[in-house]
Structures are given as structure tokens and as C-alpha cells.
Design a protein around this motif. Sequence first.
Motif, PDB file in Angstrom:
ATOM      1  N   THR A   1     -29.087 -48.758  18.744  1.00 53.36           N
ATOM      2  CA  THR A   1     -28.335 -48.617  19.992  1.00 53.36           C
ATOM      3  C   THR A   1     -27.906 -47.170  20.133  1.00 53.36           C
ATOM      4  O   THR A   1     -27.550 -46.517  19.156  1.00 53.36           O
ATOM      5  N   THR A   2     -27.960 -46.672  21.350  1.00 58.72           N
ATOM      6  CA  THR A   2     -27.597 -45.284  21.570  1.00 58.72           C
ATOM      7  C   THR A   2     -26.094 -45.157  21.763  1.00 58.72           C
ATOM      8  O   THR A   2     -25.431 -46.080  22.222  1.00 58.72           O
ATOM      9  N   LYS A   3     -25.572 -44.025  21.386  1.00 54.53           N
ATOM     10  CA  LYS A   3     -24.151 -43.743  21.544  1.00 54.53           C
ATOM     11  C   LYS A   3     -24.019 -42.769  22.707  1.00 54.53           C
ATOM     12  O   LYS A   3     -24.775 -41.806  22.789  1.00 54.53           O
ATOM     13  N   PRO A   4     -23.082 -43.006  23.620  1.00 52.09           N
ATOM     14  CA  PRO A   4     -22.941 -42.087  24.750  1.00 52.09           C
ATOM     15  C   PRO A   4     -22.720 -40.657  24.265  1.00 52.09           C
ATOM     16  O   PRO A   4     -21.963 -40.430  23.327  1.00 52.09           O
ATOM     17  N   PRO A   5     -23.399 -39.686  24.879  1.00 53.71           N
ATOM     18  CA  PRO A   5     -23.270 -38.293  24.435  1.00 53.71           C
ATOM     19  C   PRO A   5     -21.828 -37.800  24.397  1.00 53.71           C
ATOM     20  O   PRO A   5     -21.473 -37.004  23.545  1.00 53.71           O
ATOM     21  N   SER A   6     -20.976 -38.279  25.294  1.00 54.94           N
ATOM     22  CA  SER A   6     -19.592 -37.816  25.315  1.00 54.94           C
ATOM     23  C   SER A   6     -18.835 -38.250  24.059  1.00 54.94           C
ATOM     24  O   SER A   6     -17.878 -37.608  23.662  1.00 54.94           O
TER      25      SER A   6
ATOM     26  N   VAL B   1     -41.033 -49.976  25.942  1.00 54.78           N
ATOM     27  CA  VAL B   1     -40.879 -48.519  25.816  1.00 54.78           C
ATOM     28  C   VAL B   1     -39.510 -48.126  26.360  1.00 54.78           C
ATOM     29  O   VAL B   1     -39.082 -48.599  27.398  1.00 54.78           O
ATOM     30  N   LYS B   2     -38.809 -47.254  25.615  1.00 57.66           N
ATOM     31  CA  LYS B   2     -37.492 -46.830  26.062  1.00 57.66           C
ATOM     32  C   LYS B   2     -37.255 -45.361  25.766  1.00 57.66           C
ATOM     33  O   LYS B   2     -37.987 -44.748  25.000  1.00 57.66           O
ATOM     34  N   LEU B   3     -36.236 -44.826  26.393  1.00 53.90           N
ATOM     35  CA  LEU B   3     -35.813 -43.448  26.159  1.00 53.90           C
ATOM     36  C   LEU B   3     -34.639 -43.460  25.199  1.00 53.90           C
ATOM     37  O   LEU B   3     -33.710 -44.257  25.357  1.00 53.90           O
ATOM     38  N   ILE B   4     -34.688 -42.583  24.195  1.00 56.53           N
ATOM     39  CA  ILE B   4     -33.564 -42.442  23.274  1.00 56.53           C
ATOM     40  C   ILE B   4     -33.228 -40.962  23.142  1.00 56.53           C
ATOM     41  O   ILE B   4     -34.099 -40.107  23.309  1.00 56.53           O
TER      42      ILE B   4
ATOM     43  N   VAL C   1     -32.679 -37.474  21.346  1.00 53.07           N
ATOM     44  CA  VAL C   1     -33.287 -36.881  20.156  1.00 53.07           C
ATOM     45  C   VAL C   1     -32.290 -36.893  18.997  1.00 53.07           C
ATOM     46  O   VAL C   1     -32.691 -37.070  17.842  1.00 53.07           O
ATOM     47  N   VAL C   2     -31.004 -36.765  19.274  1.00 53.08           N
ATOM     48  CA  VAL C   2     -30.013 -36.739  18.186  1.00 53.08           C
ATOM     49  C   VAL C   2     -29.896 -38.084  17.479  1.00 53.08           C
ATOM     50  O   VAL C   2     -29.331 -38.157  16.389  1.00 53.08           O
ATOM     51  N   ASP C   3     -30.418 -39.161  18.062  1.00 52.39           N
ATOM     52  CA  ASP C   3     -30.394 -40.466  17.402  1.00 52.39           C
ATOM     53  C   ASP C   3     -31.526 -40.621  16.388  1.00 52.39           C
ATOM     54  O   ASP C   3     -31.570 -41.593  15.651  1.00 52.39           O
ATOM     55  N   VAL C   4     -32.473 -39.683  16.354  1.00 51.94           N
ATOM     56  CA  VAL C   4     -33.562 -39.714  15.376  1.00 51.94           C
ATOM     57  C   VAL C   4     -33.005 -39.216  14.052  1.00 51.94           C
ATOM     58  O   VAL C   4     -32.415 -38.149  13.977  1.00 51.94           O
ATOM     59  N   GLN C   5     -33.201 -39.999  12.992  1.00 53.40           N
ATOM     60  CA  GLN C   5     -32.567 -39.686  11.717  1.00 53.40           C
ATOM     61  C   GLN C   5     -33.515 -39.283  10.603  1.00 53.40           C
ATOM     62  O   GLN C   5     -33.192 -38.422   9.812  1.00 53.40           O
ATOM     63  N   ALA C   6     -34.670 -39.893  10.502  1.00 54.83           N
ATOM     64  CA  ALA C   6     -35.545 -39.617   9.357  1.00 54.83           C
ATOM     65  C   ALA C   6     -37.007 -39.812   9.751  1.00 54.83           C
ATOM     66  O   ALA C   6     -37.340 -40.680  10.549  1.00 54.83           O
ATOM     67  N   TYR C   7     -37.860 -39.000   9.159  1.00 62.07           N
ATOM     68  CA  TYR C   7     -39.301 -39.078   9.387  1.00 62.07           C
ATOM     69  C   TYR C   7     -39.904 -40.137   8.470  1.00 62.07           C
ATOM     70  O   TYR C   7     -39.522 -40.242   7.312  1.00 62.07           O
ATOM     71  N   LYS C   8     -40.850 -40.924   8.991  1.00 60.47           N
ATOM     72  CA  LYS C   8     -41.540 -41.909   8.161  1.00 60.47           C
ATOM     73  C   LYS C   8     -42.993 -41.512   7.945  1.00 60.47           C
ATOM     74  O   LYS C   8     -43.419 -41.316   6.823  1.00 60.47           O
TER      75      LYS C   8
END
Length: 120
Positions: A14-19, A69-72, A74-81
Motif C-alpha cells: 500500500t502506498t503512503k501519501p507523500p505528505s 497494472v498500477k502506479l506506485i 518510486v520511494v516505495d521501491v525497497q529492494a532489487y530481486k
Amino acid sequence: MRPEGGDIVYAFRTTKPPSLRRFSFRFGVQCPVLRLSPLSFTDEQGDDWIEVLPLPRGLMDTPLDPEAVKLIPVVDVQAYKETVPGEVLDVVLNVLEDGEPPWPTLREALGRRGGPTPPK
């Protein structure tokens, strides 16, 4: 972290509001997602958003449903697989553009088209 098109990365479900994101800690469930395009979208606050396909059943067994398909951010990306080969990403993008219900999995799409060998 900024993934490239075709990268499978872990992102928050789940995304967190940028604010609320600026000076806070983030705990949450992460799931693997496939970044579909190298392009990103910037909103009016200057946050970058990327287009991804969530992979709850893994790359080979998740239905290739365009509605998923959704938009997230970039700051919600945590680790490369891992990175998906370009030929396999092309099959995914073709099915998402041209596919009709019932949505095939990548395994079924590669079998139909006689495409490249699926990744392990």
C-alpha cells in the motif's frame, strides 16, 4: 532505488501519501512487482511514480491482467530481486496490450507463442 524497465523489485503493498512520508518510518508488507516501462510520471509535488504489475503468484503464474497494472511512487521501491530478459518483457507487454480475457499467465503466453525459455 530506481529500477529499470523489466526489473522485479520489492515494493510496499500500500502506498503512503507523500505528505506523510517526509519524516516518518515506514513499516509494511512488501511484495514483488515487475516494472513495465522505463518511463516515470511526476506529480505536482515532484514525486516520481512508476508503472508496475504486482506478482503475488510469482512471475510465471500471475495472470497478465491489464487491470492489475498500477502506479506506485518510486520511494516505495525497497529492494532489487532480479531482471527479466528483454524477450520475456516483450511478451508480457504484448499480452497486456493485446490480450483478451481470460488473462493468460506468462507460462501460458510463452507456450502459445513458442517464445523464449522462461526464467527459473
